[in-house]
Design a protein around this motif. Structure first.
Motif, short mmCIF file in Angstrom:
data_model
loop_
_atom_site.label_atom_id
_atom_site.label_comp_id
_atom_site.label_asym_id
_atom_site.label_seq_id
_atom_site.Cartn_x
_atom_site.Cartn_y
_atom_site.Cartn_z
N THR A 6 57.51 -22.84 27.44
CA THR A 6 56.73 -23.65 26.37
C THR A 6 56.49 -24.95 26.75
OG1 THR A 6 57.62 -22.24 24.62
CG2 THR A 6 56.62 -24.29 23.96
N SER A 8 55.15 -28.70 26.02
CA SER A 8 54.91 -29.69 25.01
C SER A 8 53.59 -30.41 25.23
CB SER A 8 56.02 -30.77 25.04
OG SER A 8 56.11 -31.53 26.35
N ASP A 9 52.98 -30.26 26.64
CA ASP A 9 51.65 -30.97 26.89
C ASP A 9 50.79 -29.87 27.14
OD1 ASP A 9 53.03 -29.97 29.31
OD2 ASP A 9 52.58 -31.82 30.24
N ALA A 10 50.83 -28.57 26.66
CA ALA A 10 49.92 -27.45 26.78
C ALA A 10 48.44 -28.06 26.29
CB ALA A 10 50.35 -26.37 26.07
N ALA A 11 48.29 -29.06 25.41
CA ALA A 11 47.08 -29.27 25.03
C ALA A 11 46.25 -29.92 26.28
CB ALA A 11 46.94 -30.47 23.77
N THR A 12 46.96 -30.46 27.05
CA THR A 12 46.14 -31.04 28.41
C THR A 12 45.94 -30.19 29.47
OG1 THR A 12 48.37 -31.85 29.16
CG2 THR A 12 47.25 -33.23 27.48
N SER A 15 42.66 -24.34 31.03
CA SER A 15 42.91 -22.70 31.16
C SER A 15 41.85 -22.15 31.60
CB SER A 15 43.37 -22.27 29.69
OG SER A 15 42.38 -22.37 28.68
N ARG A 270 44.02 -19.50 26.67
CA ARG A 270 43.38 -19.74 25.12
C ARG A 270 42.48 -18.84 24.62
NH1 ARG A 270 43.75 -25.04 27.83
NH2 ARG A 270 45.01 -26.47 26.27
N GLY A 330 40.60 -21.86 20.56
CA GLY A 330 41.51 -23.01 21.11
C GLY A 330 42.98 -22.84 21.11
N ASP A 331 43.44 -21.78 20.40
CA ASP A 331 44.97 -21.60 20.30
C ASP A 331 45.47 -21.34 21.72
OD1 ASP A 331 45.07 -22.33 17.68
OD2 ASP A 331 45.41 -20.03 17.13
N VAL A 332 46.67 -21.85 22.28
CA VAL A 332 47.15 -21.54 23.67
C VAL A 332 48.13 -20.22 23.40
CG1 VAL A 332 48.86 -22.39 25.15
CG2 VAL A 332 47.06 -24.02 24.24
N LYS A 357 57.36 -29.79 30.73
CA LYS A 357 56.13 -30.58 30.90
C LYS A 357 55.54 -30.36 32.30
CE LYS A 357 57.00 -34.60 27.96
NZ LYS A 357 57.20 -36.06 27.98
#
Length: 373
Positions: A6, A8-12, A15, A270, A330-332, A357
């Motif tokens: 997992t 924590s910075d997956a949003a950046t 994909s 995603r 958009g979901d990872v 990270k």
């Protein structure tokens, strides 16, 4: 899902992305070294990871002997400082001359290559002799896969004798690659090895009786690795797994005797569409994950409701699940590849994660066919 995966910075993270976890890689190297009885009994294959960083991790763990399939992989290993590299692939055409250039460029590395054909062996000798060089040769024995190699018998002995008589060639042993020996039950794999190991040892004794050394037996891949690792009464065995550094969903649940080896490479994907009530479409197409396993085994989605893979195209992975309503574009989603080796080769670089990270990026240096040689 393993807690290390997992981010924590997956949003950046763009994909689809392939992420390596160095701490898990180190643990896998330590586990395989323990199983083998020490680093001296290992000759791991670089084809899985194709990165200079993992090559150096293996060297730091005391692994000095390495194996590869391409000239580019051999060059990458030599540039990492590997002292002993076996090109476990027949050298034909321009690759014979390239092997000579490789030897000349990296005098600190001892190179060897496979042989299984008299004419190819003569061509290799001619080119290496003309360059004023020497290369080790390992006789590729066909122990049942019928992909490359020469059948165990008089023909194999004659070819090894020929290699021992030709200038520029240094006989260094036999390869026994049993990629077909991949039964889930260890007893079946052990039985298969017993059936061909005795004829191999008899061939070795005949060669040595003629004064031709057979110092090493380069054995197996990842599935049969535990079998060869347990053989301690045959001198010169070099276990040759490759997948173990990264592991994958294909081998993970299949072999109980590979316990303690953890998948160390994860795909970040995603959701890109919800085309029907029970379908989720991800951006994990076959340009990002290998398509050689059968459809339902190409990918294992992690912490995902029960699903069925119903489509896989260049840029899309389509699954059906009763839990589709929980997902939106958009979901990872995290996934394990079914076959990590060709998956790595689809990526120019991989992301490196530590402590939840992304902390860096490694080039997949030898995914290309040519570096400088």
């Amino acid at each position: 899902m393993h807690p290390a995966y997992t981010l924590s910075d997956a949003a950046t993270v763009f994909s689809p992305a392939l992420v390596f976890f160095p701490e898990l890689i180190r643990q896998n190297i330590a586990r395989v070294t323990e199983m083998a009885g020490g680093p001296a009994r290992l000759r791991p294959h670089v084809k899985t990871h194709k990165t200079i960083e993992i090559a150096k991790m293996l060297l730091d763990a005391g692994v000095t002997k390495h194996k590869c399939a391409t000239i580019a992989e051999a060059e990458m290993l030599a540039s990492a400082g590997a002292p002993d590299v076996l090109i476990a692939y027949p050298l034909v055409g321009p690759n014979i001359e390239r092997a000579g250039a490789l030897i000349r460029k990296f005098p600190g590395t001892r190179f060897s290559a496979l042989i299984d054909d008299p004419d190819m062996t003569r061509a290799l000798s001619s080119a290496i002799k003309a360059a004023g060089l020497e290369i080790g040769v390992v006789l590729d024995l066909d122990v049942g896969q019928h992909r490359t190699g020469i059948a165990i018998g008089d023909g194999a002995l004659s070819l090894y004798e020929l290699a021992g008589s030709l200038p520029g060639l240094r006989p260094e042993g036999f390869q026994l690659y049993d990629g077909h020996n991949n039964q889930p039950d260890r007893a079946e794999r052990e039985k298969a090895v017993r059936e061909f190991i005795q004829p191999v040892l008899e061939l070795r004794a005949k060669a040595e009786g003629k004064g031709i050394p057979v110092p090493r037996l380069v054995c197996g891949g990842t599935p049969s690795f535990p079998v060869y690792a347990a053989i301690t009464d045959v001198p010169g065995i070099e276990c040759s797994p490759g997948t173990f550094v990264l592991h994958d969903a294909g081998y993970g649940p299949k072999y109980a005797d590979l316990a303690g080896i953890t998948p160390a490479a994860v795909l970040v994907t995603r959701v890109v569409s919800r085309p029907t009530a029970n379908r989720v479409t991800l951006d994990l197409g076959n340009k990002a994950v290998a398509a050689d396993p059968v459809l339902e085994k190409r990918v294992t989605l992690l912490d995902f409701p029960e699903y069925k893979t119903v489509g896989h195209n260049e840029e899309h992975l389509i699954v059906e699940t009763a839990g589709a309503s929980a997902y939106k574009p958009g979901d990872v989603v995290y996934a394990l590849p079914g076959h990590i080796c060709p998956t790595v080769a689809l990526h120019n670089h991989v992301l490196i994660a530590d402590g939840g990270k992304v902390v860096g990026r490694w080039d997949v240096a030898s995914r290309v066919r040519v570096l400088t040689v």
